[in-house]
Design a protein around this motif. Structure first.
Motif, PDB file in Angstrom:
ATOM      1  N   ALA A  42     -17.888 -36.859  -6.455  1.00  0.00           N
ATOM      2  CA  ALA A  42     -18.870 -36.496  -5.508  1.00  0.00           C
ATOM      3  C   ALA A  42     -20.414 -36.376  -6.539  1.00  0.00           C
ATOM      4  O   ALA A  42     -20.037 -35.752  -7.556  1.00  0.00           O
ATOM      5  CB  ALA A  42     -18.599 -35.232  -4.809  1.00  0.00           C
ATOM      6  N   VAL A  43     -21.425 -37.002  -5.989  1.00  0.00           N
ATOM      7  CA  VAL A  43     -22.623 -36.931  -6.639  1.00  0.00           C
ATOM      8  C   VAL A  43     -23.355 -36.051  -5.654  1.00  0.00           C
ATOM      9  O   VAL A  43     -23.736 -36.474  -4.606  1.00  0.00           O
ATOM     10  CB  VAL A  43     -23.068 -38.002  -6.976  1.00  0.00           C
ATOM     11  N   PHE A  44     -23.801 -34.899  -6.057  1.00  0.00           N
ATOM     12  CA  PHE A  44     -24.830 -33.912  -5.165  1.00  0.00           C
ATOM     13  C   PHE A  44     -26.249 -34.126  -5.912  1.00  0.00           C
ATOM     14  O   PHE A  44     -26.375 -33.939  -7.114  1.00  0.00           O
ATOM     15  CB  PHE A  44     -24.259 -32.711  -5.322  1.00  0.00           C
ATOM     16  N   VAL A  55     -20.942 -40.375  -2.329  1.00  0.00           N
ATOM     17  CA  VAL A  55     -19.798 -40.501  -2.743  1.00  0.00           C
ATOM     18  C   VAL A  55     -19.512 -41.632  -3.587  1.00  0.00           C
ATOM     19  O   VAL A  55     -19.687 -43.055  -3.106  1.00  0.00           O
ATOM     20  CB  VAL A  55     -18.515 -40.623  -1.612  1.00  0.00           C
ATOM     21  N   GLY A  56     -19.377 -41.413  -5.066  1.00  0.00           N
ATOM     22  CA  GLY A  56     -19.341 -42.517  -6.078  1.00  0.00           C
ATOM     23  C   GLY A  56     -17.881 -42.895  -6.320  1.00  0.00           C
ATOM     24  O   GLY A  56     -17.050 -42.178  -5.854  1.00  0.00           O
ATOM     25  N   LYS A  57     -17.872 -43.513  -7.229  1.00  0.00           N
ATOM     26  CA  LYS A  57     -16.562 -44.027  -8.050  1.00  0.00           C
ATOM     27  C   LYS A  57     -16.523 -43.603  -9.463  1.00  0.00           C
ATOM     28  O   LYS A  57     -17.559 -43.767 -10.291  1.00  0.00           O
ATOM     29  CB  LYS A  57     -16.449 -45.731  -8.101  1.00  0.00           C
ATOM     30  N   THR A  58     -15.337 -43.068  -9.908  1.00  0.00           N
ATOM     31  CA  THR A  58     -15.319 -42.725 -11.234  1.00  0.00           C
ATOM     32  C   THR A  58     -15.352 -43.955 -12.369  1.00  0.00           C
ATOM     33  O   THR A  58     -15.924 -43.932 -13.357  1.00  0.00           O
ATOM     34  CB  THR A  58     -13.791 -41.917 -11.684  1.00  0.00           C
ATOM     35  N   ASP A  87     -12.842 -35.945  -7.843  1.00  0.00           N
ATOM     36  CA  ASP A  87     -12.941 -34.928  -7.301  1.00  0.00           C
ATOM     37  C   ASP A  87     -13.412 -34.909  -5.497  1.00  0.00           C
ATOM     38  O   ASP A  87     -13.560 -33.976  -5.010  1.00  0.00           O
ATOM     39  CB  ASP A  87     -14.001 -33.695  -7.889  1.00  0.00           C
ATOM     40  N   TRP A  88     -12.940 -36.227  -5.202  1.00  0.00           N
ATOM     41  CA  TRP A  88     -13.497 -36.563  -3.867  1.00  0.00           C
ATOM     42  C   TRP A  88     -12.745 -37.568  -3.616  1.00  0.00           C
ATOM     43  O   TRP A  88     -11.989 -38.361  -4.177  1.00  0.00           O
ATOM     44  CB  TRP A  88     -14.867 -36.658  -3.957  1.00  0.00           C
ATOM     45  N   THR A  89     -12.599 -37.715  -1.976  1.00  0.00           N
ATOM     46  CA  THR A  89     -12.200 -38.818  -1.390  1.00  0.00           C
ATOM     47  C   THR A  89     -13.067 -39.177  -0.076  1.00  0.00           C
ATOM     48  O   THR A  89     -13.478 -38.422   0.339  1.00  0.00           O
ATOM     49  CB  THR A  89     -10.758 -38.747  -1.268  1.00  0.00           C
ATOM     50  N   PRO A  90     -13.243 -40.408   0.061  1.00  0.00           N
ATOM     51  CA  PRO A  90     -14.035 -40.498   1.585  1.00  0.00           C
ATOM     52  C   PRO A  90     -13.733 -39.509   2.598  1.00  0.00           C
ATOM     53  O   PRO A  90     -14.695 -39.294   3.454  1.00  0.00           O
ATOM     54  CB  PRO A  90     -13.617 -41.971   1.880  1.00  0.00           C
ATOM     55  N   TYR A 105     -22.016 -26.054   2.992  1.00  0.00           N
ATOM     56  CA  TYR A 105     -22.096 -24.976   1.939  1.00  0.00           C
ATOM     57  C   TYR A 105     -22.097 -25.637   0.605  1.00  0.00           C
ATOM     58  O   TYR A 105     -21.521 -25.170  -0.285  1.00  0.00           O
ATOM     59  CB  TYR A 105     -20.715 -24.258   2.081  1.00  0.00           C
ATOM     60  N   PHE A 106     -22.740 -26.863   0.827  1.00  0.00           N
ATOM     61  CA  PHE A 106     -22.868 -27.539  -0.697  1.00  0.00           C
ATOM     62  C   PHE A 106     -23.496 -26.801  -1.829  1.00  0.00           C
ATOM     63  O   PHE A 106     -23.154 -26.924  -2.876  1.00  0.00           O
ATOM     64  CB  PHE A 106     -23.532 -28.826  -0.472  1.00  0.00           C
ATOM     65  N   ALA A 107     -24.524 -25.928  -1.369  1.00  0.00           N
ATOM     66  CA  ALA A 107     -25.188 -25.012  -2.524  1.00  0.00           C
ATOM     67  C   ALA A 107     -24.374 -24.156  -3.135  1.00  0.00           C
ATOM     68  O   ALA A 107     -24.373 -23.699  -4.317  1.00  0.00           O
ATOM     69  CB  ALA A 107     -26.361 -24.513  -1.926  1.00  0.00           C
ATOM     70  N   GLU A 108     -23.467 -23.567  -2.153  1.00  0.00           N
ATOM     71  CA  GLU A 108     -22.256 -22.639  -2.793  1.00  0.00           C
ATOM     72  C   GLU A 108     -21.326 -23.367  -3.871  1.00  0.00           C
ATOM     73  O   GLU A 108     -20.857 -22.868  -4.608  1.00  0.00           O
ATOM     74  CB  GLU A 108     -21.628 -21.837  -1.549  1.00  0.00           C
ATOM     75  N   LEU A 109     -21.107 -24.552  -3.262  1.00  0.00           N
ATOM     76  CA  LEU A 109     -19.831 -25.472  -3.663  1.00  0.00           C
ATOM     77  C   LEU A 109     -20.321 -25.764  -5.397  1.00  0.00           C
ATOM     78  O   LEU A 109     -19.359 -25.598  -6.285  1.00  0.00           O
ATOM     79  CB  LEU A 109     -19.503 -26.619  -3.300  1.00  0.00           C
ATOM     80  N   ILE A 110     -21.735 -26.072  -5.552  1.00  0.00           N
ATOM     81  CA  ILE A 110     -21.795 -26.283  -6.997  1.00  0.00           C
ATOM     82  C   ILE A 110     -22.457 -24.965  -7.645  1.00  0.00           C
ATOM     83  O   ILE A 110     -23.183 -25.333  -8.727  1.00  0.00           O
ATOM     84  CB  ILE A 110     -22.780 -27.520  -6.867  1.00  0.00           C
ATOM     85  N   ALA A 111     -22.502 -23.927  -7.058  1.00  0.00           N
ATOM     86  CA  ALA A 111     -23.271 -22.608  -7.537  1.00  0.00           C
ATOM     87  C   ALA A 111     -22.211 -22.122  -8.731  1.00  0.00           C
ATOM     88  O   ALA A 111     -22.553 -20.982  -9.434  1.00  0.00           O
ATOM     89  CB  ALA A 111     -23.543 -21.736  -6.673  1.00  0.00           C
TER      90      ALA A 111
END
Length: 859
Positions: free
Chosen positions: A129-131, A141-144, A201-204, A221-227
């Motif tokens: 995941a790229v925020f 959603v990117g690739k590692t 850390d993600w999947t589509p 809640y993306f802000a909380e996820l990356i806080a």
């Protein structure tokens, strides 16, 4: 006449059964040690496959796990692409040869690690995941981009998205096609190595999966996820994210993979460590949970050689027990282990260092050892043969292989017992996974590698240490398994059928309402529940928080009123109801042990892994009428001395530092067998200090000179330059006169063996010494009068490989990592000083007397 025949048949049957009860269990392929078998470049051929397998079989290896890996330089024309028709042909041949040799074959579901390869499209590759932060937080959603690590030919490509069920099925489809197209039998088991999928850390489908599993829209809640847990709301969102990742890995990969294997008549063996998941649930989702030994333990054992170059052990019992706990609570027969990944530096590890490490794994619940490992090496390859970069190297090209069969026999005897019966640990210890998910900082994605596990969950690890120090053993349990537990005669019974005396919660703060309700149900049914230091006071996660808190508080109030519930400071007093079950071998003698049960009693494995020999009555935590002692090192056995003191069974044990024994108890019958031979020293010690003679039966480079030795010193200190750089076996011989006393016991005691020794006395083979204590009974072979003693001592390959590096011999011929040192650095071994080799110090014959009247003092 018919009646007489029936009586004779019944008597014979009873006699056979009684004899079976007092014997070592039958040896199976699974009881033998197995090994990971690296195919470098998959450059294998039928002639050398047969040669390799026959060497492994002769030594006592029961099975191999094929893992293709990077190749050897100059052999590119011989490479075989993974799963190609030619590769499948080699697999078919290997399976056929293994059957001929009564061996089994497992295989990796990929090459190198982690799973992936050329058939993994960019769409099915591991995601991240790229925020992007601005007025609002946007997700891309990117690739590692991670590629398979150490891939073999035909195995290069992207790492698989393990959270994507469809991607996993597409990945497995290539195996369906390869096996079907080539009419190849499926292996015994499929293996998956430790989870080393980095930054995935993600999947589509993650947002949809999260909504379905956690009940709310994560995108709000993306802000909380990356806080990073900056406040309670952030911590709750992150915990929900982590739980979802855990669920996806179990449901969309581990369970899908296992179901697929079962469809083909195969099983799965998995290393869950390193994954971002509840390790217990992940281990339990497969047929054979596998832990990993990584590094060497600093044992305090007299006579144990310690190398100056060593990798500190990350795999203590607290970490190893995740796998065995999952096996025990889930009803799995085997707990396997990747054994000896690293101990010391390459070419410097001895069998004597391996023995206590494997004992530590046994007491941690391991009963199906896989060595890490053996490299396929063609007969024509010069020394040191083909080598993998990280291994103790259990290979025929290693000099320790000469005496390794004695070690393998020891492992086999122990595992034959530890694969019998059922687990019998005392307590269930709840894994506070929601506390971990709430409290872990640094990134919303968190994985559980074996390195640094103690620092990640210190309270839990402290509780494990305390319980074991108090003389009990534990298995860990997850919320998923706790919810399916029942109560049987006051004991807690897991879905796998194992029974436990109580359920302990170690300083747990957060717990789902469903788990607490399951605990309340168990308490109402009479199960003993212990909250150590505190009771949980809140629920994890965010969805319907207040409603869940209300249910939680109501349930907790009811639970506190149950008579079987205890809350208090975690100390021995909190466990006062269970003191009768304490194992005295641990508390009073500092030993290590594990206990199993079977229909007629219990099986104990005792190991003294510290400098504290035992010669005393040892109280057991179980009751017995009689017992047998088995020595897995020698194969000796005998009926043990028992007594009952204050209603508790005690057994007399004699275990020296470094030794291990097996005790098999019988709850209701007084078995008939020859007595175990207890001894005590008379004080008579006969030093063999005449001139010894040394010649070399094997040596590379050759040594033709023979030596007269007034004292025993390292052969590297003799006046022969070749002996400073050789790898081989020296034959020490001596003739001596001995006055033998009838009814006495005599042991040959070697002060310092570098590194293993085969003993022959008067032309009779006595045995092989490869670990401390370097002592062996020679009573039967010893003459009253003139004797001839021969001791064949084999050293390590270290001195030879150091000489290779000093002379510039190019033996590092491998692609990719091409052989690193213990610190994963490119380094040569030319600076090594010669390691001591051969027989050093004193050699004595010690006299003992049989303890028959001795026991009258205690009765």
């Amino acid at each position: 006449m018919k009646i007489a025949i029936v009586f004779v048949f019944i008597a014979l049957t009873a006699n056979i059964r009684a004899q079976g009860l007092t014997d070592f269990p039958p040896i199976t392929r699974e009881a033998k040690p197995w090994t990971r078998w690296w195919w470098m470049g998959s450059a294998v051929d039928s002639t050398n496959l047969t040669c390799n397998l026959e060497a492994l079989s002769r030594a006592g290896i029961g099975g191999v796990e094929i893992t293709p890996i990077y190749g050897v330089k100059g052999k590119e024309s011989q490479y075989i692409d993974y799963l190609s028709p030619r590769w499948m042909q080699m697999l078919t041949f290997t399976e056929s040869e293994a059957r001929r040799l009564n061996m089994s074959v497992d295989m990796n579901n990929g090459t190198g690690w982690p799973l992936g390869g050329p058939d993994v499209s960019i769409e099915d590759a591991a995601c991240k995941a790229v925020f992007q932060c601005g007025d609002s937080i946007k997700l891309t959603v990117g690739k590692t981009g991670q590629q398979v690590k150490r891939a073999a030919p035909g195995g290069q490509g992207f790492v698989l998205d393990h959270f994507n069920r469809d991607a996993v099925l597409r990945y497995l489809a290539k195996f369906d096609a390869a096996f079907a197209d080539n009419n190849t039998p499926f292996p015994n088991s499929f293996f998956n190595d430790s989870y080393e999928v980095y930054n995935a850390d993600w999947t589509p489908s993650f947002l949809d999966e999260f909504q379905r599993r956690r009940g709310y829209d994560l995108s709000a809640y993306f802000a909380e996820l990356i806080a990073d847990g900056a406040n309670d709301l952030s911590a709750r969102v992150i915990a929900d994210y982590r739980e979802t990742v855990s669920d996806l890995l179990r449901d969309n990969f581990t369970q899908v993979w296992t179901d697929w294997a079962h469809q083909h008549g195969a099983t799965t063996r998995n290393q869950a460590h390193g994954s971002p998941a509840n390790l217990i649930d992940l281990y339990a989702a497969v047929d054979i949970p596998e832990c990993e030994s990584f590094g060497i333990t600093d044992f305090d054992i007299a006579g144990l050689r310690k190398d100056s170059i060593r990798k500190i052990n990350d795999s203590d019992p607290g970490v190893l027990k995740y796998a065995s706990s999952a096996a025990h609570i889930g009803g799995k027969l085997y707990t396997s282990a990747e054994t000896f990944t690293w101990l010391t530096e390459h070419f410097r590890t001895s069998l004597s260092q391996c023995k206590p490490e494997i004992d530590l794994m046994f007491v941690s619940g391991v009963n199906h050892v896989f060595f890490h490992g053996t490299t396929y090496s063609p007969q024509e390859a010069p020394f040191p043969g083909w080598k993998f970069y990280a291994a103790v190297d259990m290979s025929p090209t290693n000099s320790i292989w000469r005496d390794a069969p004695a070690f393998f026999s020891y492992v086999t005897r122990v595992q034959s017992f530890l694969q019998s019966g059922q687990p019998d640990n005392d307590f269930l210890l709840y894994l506070p996974i929601y506390d971990i998910w709430h409290e872990q900082r640094g990134n919303h994605y968190v994985a559980f590698a074996i390195h640094g596990m103690r620092e990640r969950i210190p309270d839990f690890c402290k509780a494990v240490d305390q319980l074991m120090a108090y003389g009990y053993d534990v298995d860990y349990i997850s919320d998923r398994f706790l919810s399916s537990c029942s109560v049987e005669n006051g004991q807690i019974k897991t879905s796998g059928g194992s029974l436990y005396k109580a359920l302990i919660f170690p300083s747990v703060k957060k717990m789902p309402t469903t788990t607490l309700q399951a605990v309340h149900r168990l308490a109402r049914q009479g199960a003993k529940i212990i909250f150590a230091n505190q009771a949980p006071d809140d629920v994890p996660g965010l969805f319907q928080l207040e409603n869940r808190r209300k249910i939680f508080n109501e349930t907790m109030q009811q639970l506190r009123r149950e008579k079987t519930v205890s809350i208090g400071e975690f100390n021995a007093a909190l466990l006062s109801d269970f003191t009768v079950y304490k194992e005295n071998f641990i508390t009073d003698f500092g030993g290590k042990m594990i206990r199993r049960k079977y229909s007629d009693g219990h099986i104990y494995f005792f190991a003294m892994l510290k400098n504290n020999p035992v010669d005393a009555w040892v109280k057991l935590g179980t009751q017995a009428v009689s017992a047998m002692i088995f020595d897995p090192m020698t194969g000796e056995k005998g009926k043990a001395r028992l007594r009952n003191i204050g209603g508790q069974t005690e057994v007399y044990l004699q275990i020296r530092a470094g030794e291990s024994l097996i005790l098999k108890t019988f709850a209701d019958q007084d078995i008939k067998a020859n007595d175990w031979q207890y001894v005590r020293p008379t004080g008579r010690k006969t030093p063999l200090n005449q001139t010894w003679h040394l010649r070399f039966t094997e040596s590379q480079p050759p040594v033709y000179e023979q030596f007269a030795l007034p004292t025993l010193i390292s052969w590297t200190d003799l006046h022969n330059d070749t002996l400073r750089v050789n790898m081989g076996t020296g034959l020490y011989s001596i003739e001596f006169h001995f006055d033998k006393v009838a009814d006495k016991i005599y042991r040959l005691c070697l002060e310092d063996v570098r590194e293993s020794a085969r003993i022959t006395l008067n032309g009779q083979a006595v045995g092989t010494l490869f670990a401390a204590p370097f002592e062996i009974d020679i009573t039967r072979q010893l003459n009253d009068g003139v004797n001839r003693l021969e001791i064949e001592v084999t050293n390590l390959p270290a001195n030879r490989i150091a000489d290779y590096d000093r002379r510039g011999v190019e033996w590092r011929i491998f692609h990719e990592i091409n052989f690193v040192n213990i610190s994963y650095q490119n380094a040569k071994f030319d600076q090594w000083m010669p390691l001591p080799s051969g027989l050093r110090g004193e050699v004595n014959i010690n006299e003992y007397e049989k303890c028959i009247k001795f026991f009258d003092l205690f009765e």
